[in-house]
Design a protein around this motif. Structure first.
Motif, PDB file in Angstrom:
ATOM      1  N   ALA A  13       0.827  -1.208   0.000  1.00 42.08           N
ATOM      2  CA  ALA A  13       0.000   0.000   0.000  1.00 42.08           C
ATOM      3  C   ALA A  13       0.860   1.257   0.000  1.00 42.08           C
ATOM      4  CB  ALA A  13      -0.940  -0.012   1.191  1.00 42.08           C
ATOM      5  N   THR A  14       2.038   1.169  -0.607  1.00 36.36           N
ATOM      6  CA  THR A  14       2.910   2.334  -0.715  1.00 36.36           C
ATOM      7  C   THR A  14       2.232   3.395  -1.568  1.00 36.36           C
ATOM      8  OG1 THR A  14       4.867   0.916  -0.571  1.00 36.36           O
ATOM      9  CG2 THR A  14       5.186   3.140  -1.462  1.00 36.36           C
ATOM     10  N   LEU A  15       2.024   4.572  -1.014  1.00 43.17           N
ATOM     11  CA  LEU A  15       1.372   5.662  -1.733  1.00 43.17           C
ATOM     12  C   LEU A  15       2.177   6.021  -2.974  1.00 43.17           C
ATOM     13  CD1 LEU A  15      -0.968   7.790  -1.612  1.00 43.17           C
ATOM     14  CD2 LEU A  15       0.703   9.302  -0.544  1.00 43.17           C
ATOM     15  N   GLY A  16       1.590   5.807  -4.142  1.00 44.71           N
ATOM     16  CA  GLY A  16       2.269   6.120  -5.395  1.00 44.71           C
ATOM     17  C   GLY A  16       3.398   5.176  -5.746  1.00 44.71           C
ATOM     18  N   GLY A  17       3.432   4.011  -5.114  1.00 48.08           N
ATOM     19  CA  GLY A  17       4.528   3.063  -5.334  1.00 48.08           C
ATOM     20  C   GLY A  17       4.462   2.354  -6.674  1.00 48.08           C
ATOM     21  N   SER A  18       5.619   1.950  -7.158  1.00 44.32           N
ATOM     22  CA  SER A  18       5.700   1.264  -8.450  1.00 44.32           C
ATOM     23  C   SER A  18       5.189  -0.169  -8.376  1.00 44.32           C
ATOM     24  CB  SER A  18       7.142   1.270  -8.964  1.00 44.32           C
ATOM     25  OG  SER A  18       7.985   0.554  -8.080  1.00 44.32           O
ATOM     26  N   LEU A  19       5.067  -0.719  -7.181  1.00 44.94           N
ATOM     27  CA  LEU A  19       4.573  -2.082  -7.013  1.00 44.94           C
ATOM     28  C   LEU A  19       3.311  -2.137  -6.141  1.00 44.94           C
ATOM     29  CD1 LEU A  19       8.015  -3.848  -6.388  1.00 44.94           C
ATOM     30  CD2 LEU A  19       6.723  -3.750  -8.527  1.00 44.94           C
ATOM     31  N   CYS A  21      -0.346  10.554 -11.012  1.00 38.86           N
ATOM     32  CA  CYS A  21       0.962  11.093 -10.655  1.00 38.86           C
ATOM     33  C   CYS A  21       2.070  10.225 -11.243  1.00 38.86           C
ATOM     34  CB  CYS A  21       1.104  11.164  -9.132  1.00 38.86           C
ATOM     35  SG  CYS A  21      -0.085  12.295  -8.376  1.00 38.86           S
ATOM     36  N   SER A  22       3.172  10.856 -11.580  1.00 35.89           N
ATOM     37  CA  SER A  22       4.298  10.143 -12.169  1.00 35.89           C
ATOM     38  C   SER A  22       5.555  10.951 -11.908  1.00 35.89           C
ATOM     39  CB  SER A  22       4.081   9.967 -13.669  1.00 35.89           C
ATOM     40  OG  SER A  22       5.085   9.161 -14.230  1.00 35.89           O
ATOM     41  N   PRO A  23       6.661  10.340 -11.683  1.00 41.04           N
ATOM     42  CA  PRO A  23       6.912   8.905 -11.578  1.00 41.04           C
ATOM     43  C   PRO A  23       6.457   8.374 -10.231  1.00 41.04           C
ATOM     44  CG  PRO A  23       8.935  10.074 -11.107  1.00 41.04           C
ATOM     45  CD  PRO A  23       7.894  11.113 -11.453  1.00 41.04           C
ATOM     46  N   SER A  24       6.743   7.105  -9.973  1.00 45.87           N
ATOM     47  CA  SER A  24       6.357   6.505  -8.697  1.00 45.87           C
ATOM     48  C   SER A  24       7.163   7.139  -7.570  1.00 45.87           C
ATOM     49  CB  SER A  24       6.590   4.996  -8.722  1.00 45.87           C
ATOM     50  OG  SER A  24       7.969   4.699  -8.775  1.00 45.87           O
ATOM     51  N   THR A  25       6.665   6.996  -6.372  1.00 44.71           N
ATOM     52  CA  THR A  25       7.324   7.610  -5.213  1.00 44.71           C
ATOM     53  C   THR A  25       8.564   6.839  -4.765  1.00 44.71           C
ATOM     54  OG1 THR A  25       5.842   6.387  -3.748  1.00 44.71           O
ATOM     55  CG2 THR A  25       5.210   8.654  -4.331  1.00 44.71           C
ATOM     56  N   ASN A  26       8.696   5.590  -5.193  1.00 44.47           N
ATOM     57  CA  ASN A  26       9.823   4.784  -4.740  1.00 44.47           C
ATOM     58  C   ASN A  26      10.835   4.432  -5.834  1.00 44.47           C
ATOM     59  OD1 ASN A  26       8.057   3.062  -6.037  1.00 44.47           O
ATOM     60  ND2 ASN A  26       8.380   1.361  -4.621  1.00 44.47           N
ATOM     61  N   ASP A  75      12.363   5.897 -12.072  1.00 42.91           N
ATOM     62  CA  ASP A  75      12.400   5.351 -13.423  1.00 42.91           C
ATOM     63  C   ASP A  75      11.133   4.586 -13.792  1.00 42.91           C
ATOM     64  OD1 ASP A  75      14.966   6.342 -13.920  1.00 42.91           O
ATOM     65  OD2 ASP A  75      15.918   4.564 -13.059  1.00 42.91           O
ATOM     66  N   LYS A  76      10.220   4.439 -12.825  1.00 44.68           N
ATOM     67  CA  LYS A  76       9.008   3.661 -13.079  1.00 44.68           C
ATOM     68  C   LYS A  76       7.771   4.481 -12.760  1.00 44.68           C
ATOM     69  CE  LYS A  76      11.082  -0.810 -12.069  1.00 44.68           C
ATOM     70  NZ  LYS A  76      11.072  -1.958 -11.149  1.00 44.68           N
ATOM     71  N   PRO A  77       6.673   4.206 -13.483  1.00 45.70           N
ATOM     72  CA  PRO A  77       5.407   4.879 -13.157  1.00 45.70           C
ATOM     73  C   PRO A  77       4.797   4.249 -11.908  1.00 45.70           C
ATOM     74  CG  PRO A  77       5.054   3.297 -14.908  1.00 45.70           C
ATOM     75  CD  PRO A  77       6.535   3.307 -14.631  1.00 45.70           C
ATOM     76  N   GLN A  78       3.888   4.970 -11.284  1.00 46.21           N
ATOM     77  CA  GLN A  78       3.188   4.354 -10.163  1.00 46.21           C
ATOM     78  C   GLN A  78       2.292   3.248 -10.703  1.00 46.21           C
ATOM     79  OE1 GLN A  78       1.187   7.735  -8.397  1.00 46.21           O
ATOM     80  NE2 GLN A  78      -0.767   7.146  -9.295  1.00 46.21           N
ATOM     81  N   ALA A  79       2.081   2.220  -9.911  1.00 46.03           N
ATOM     82  CA  ALA A  79       1.348   1.037 -10.361  1.00 46.03           C
ATOM     83  C   ALA A  79      -0.157   1.277 -10.479  1.00 46.03           C
ATOM     84  CB  ALA A  79       1.605  -0.125  -9.411  1.00 46.03           C
ATOM     85  N   LEU A  80      -0.710   2.119  -9.620  1.00 48.64           N
ATOM     86  CA  LEU A  80      -2.152   2.309  -9.547  1.00 48.64           C
ATOM     87  C   LEU A  80      -2.563   3.706 -10.015  1.00 48.64           C
ATOM     88  CD1 LEU A  80      -2.635   0.671  -6.036  1.00 48.64           C
ATOM     89  CD2 LEU A  80      -2.969  -0.410  -8.273  1.00 48.64           C
ATOM     90  N   GLN A  81      -3.863   3.900 -10.182  1.00 47.52           N
ATOM     91  CA  GLN A  81      -4.366   5.205 -10.627  1.00 47.52           C
ATOM     92  C   GLN A  81      -4.278   6.286  -9.554  1.00 47.52           C
ATOM     93  OE1 GLN A  81      -7.748   5.647 -13.288  1.00 47.52           O
ATOM     94  NE2 GLN A  81      -8.200   3.488 -12.896  1.00 47.52           N
ATOM     95  N   VAL A 111     -11.598  19.984  -2.183  1.00 47.23           N
ATOM     96  CA  VAL A 111     -10.396  19.223  -1.857  1.00 47.23           C
ATOM     97  C   VAL A 111      -9.587  19.034  -3.132  1.00 47.23           C
ATOM     98  CG1 VAL A 111      -9.495  17.021  -1.006  1.00 47.23           C
ATOM     99  CG2 VAL A 111     -11.537  18.025   0.046  1.00 47.23           C
ATOM    100  N   ALA A 112      -8.358  19.536  -3.119  1.00 47.23           N
ATOM    101  CA  ALA A 112      -7.486  19.398  -4.284  1.00 47.23           C
ATOM    102  C   ALA A 112      -6.751  18.061  -4.232  1.00 47.23           C
ATOM    103  CB  ALA A 112      -6.478  20.542  -4.324  1.00 47.23           C
ATOM    104  N   ALA A 113      -6.812  17.331  -5.328  1.00 50.06           N
ATOM    105  CA  ALA A 113      -6.057  16.080  -5.420  1.00 50.06           C
ATOM    106  C   ALA A 113      -4.574  16.420  -5.537  1.00 50.06           C
ATOM    107  CB  ALA A 113      -6.506  15.291  -6.645  1.00 50.06           C
ATOM    108  N   THR A 114      -3.752  15.745  -4.742  1.00 51.70           N
ATOM    109  CA  THR A 114      -2.307  15.927  -4.805  1.00 51.70           C
ATOM    110  C   THR A 114      -1.630  14.563  -4.826  1.00 51.70           C
ATOM    111  OG1 THR A 114      -1.891  15.906  -2.418  1.00 51.70           O
ATOM    112  CG2 THR A 114      -2.519  18.035  -3.401  1.00 51.70           C
ATOM    113  N   CYS A 115      -0.386  14.555  -5.210  1.00 53.38           N
ATOM    114  CA  CYS A 115       0.371  13.307  -5.291  1.00 53.38           C
ATOM    115  C   CYS A 115       0.771  12.774  -3.915  1.00 53.38           C
ATOM    116  CB  CYS A 115       1.601  13.491  -6.176  1.00 53.38           C
ATOM    117  SG  CYS A 115       1.162  13.828  -7.899  1.00 53.38           S
TER     118      CYS A 115
END
Length: 190
Positions: A5-11, A63-68, A71-77, A88-92
């Motif tokens: 459940a890594t926020l913005g994680g590539s996996l 959001c892109s790239p992933s937080t971890n 070189d990779k995009p985040q895995a989820l939307q 409420v403003a959506a932020t990364c």
């Protein structure tokens, strides 16, 4: 698949952690049902819920790239940015409360009915929005009635919304797309 459940994680495999889901269910009438699940059951349910929600179109920009791994995009939307919903403003760096709630609510529903949105697996009731009968001679179609179908979701909506139309209310303006009625008009010949 491993729970991540890594926020913005590539996996990442879940929008939210078990702790966040526990917080959503705390002080609710279904807290006992959620609390009765094991840690593994909660994680599996959250991954299934997230996977089902991935079929939806959301507002804003992924959001892109992933937080971890830059070189990779985040895995989820989620997370997303570039959109404001009810002030409420959506932020990364966050996932909106409505998305957290939808993920947690759907997780328990999918735990209770694991085959609810799996195509080809029979369910005890007809799918919402499904065609009940078709006839080619004199072209006739019949859909399941409003008591079986509900009125919020069109037949072209993703299966998760057909089965759980209340998600439209929970996700609200974070949804991007017309998941409402399909434009079919009921006509009666006299």
């Amino acid at each position: 698949m491993t729970f991540d459940a890594t926020l913005g994680g590539s996996l990442a495999t879940s929008y939210i952690t078990v702790a966040v889901a526990d917080g959503v269910w705390a002080n609710s009438l279904n807290n006992a049902a959620w609390s009765a699940l094991s840690q593994d059951e909660k994680q599996q349910s959250l991954m299934a819920s997230t996977n089902a929600l991935e079929a939806l179109a959301f507002t804003g920009t992924r959001c892109s790239p992933s937080t971890n791994d830059s070189d990779k995009p985040q895995a989820l939307q989620w997370p997303r940015s570039g959109y404001v919903c009810k002030g409420v403003a959506a932020t990364c760096s966050m996932i909106p409360r409505q998305v957290e709630q939808a993920t947690a609510y759907l997780a328990l529903n999918l735990f209770n009915d694991p085959n609810a949105i799996i195509p080809g697996v029979p369910t005890p009731t007809p799918q919402r929005g499904a065609v009940k009968m078709q006839k080619l001679g004199e072209l006739q179609q019949e859909f399941f009635g409003p008591s079986d179908v509900g009125t919020k979701v069109g037949v072209s909506a993703p299966i998760v919304l057909q089965k759980f139309p209340w998600l439209i209310d929970v996700l609200g303006c974070w949804l991007d797309g017309n998941y409402g009625q399909s434009g079919i008009i009921n006509r009666v010949r006299s």
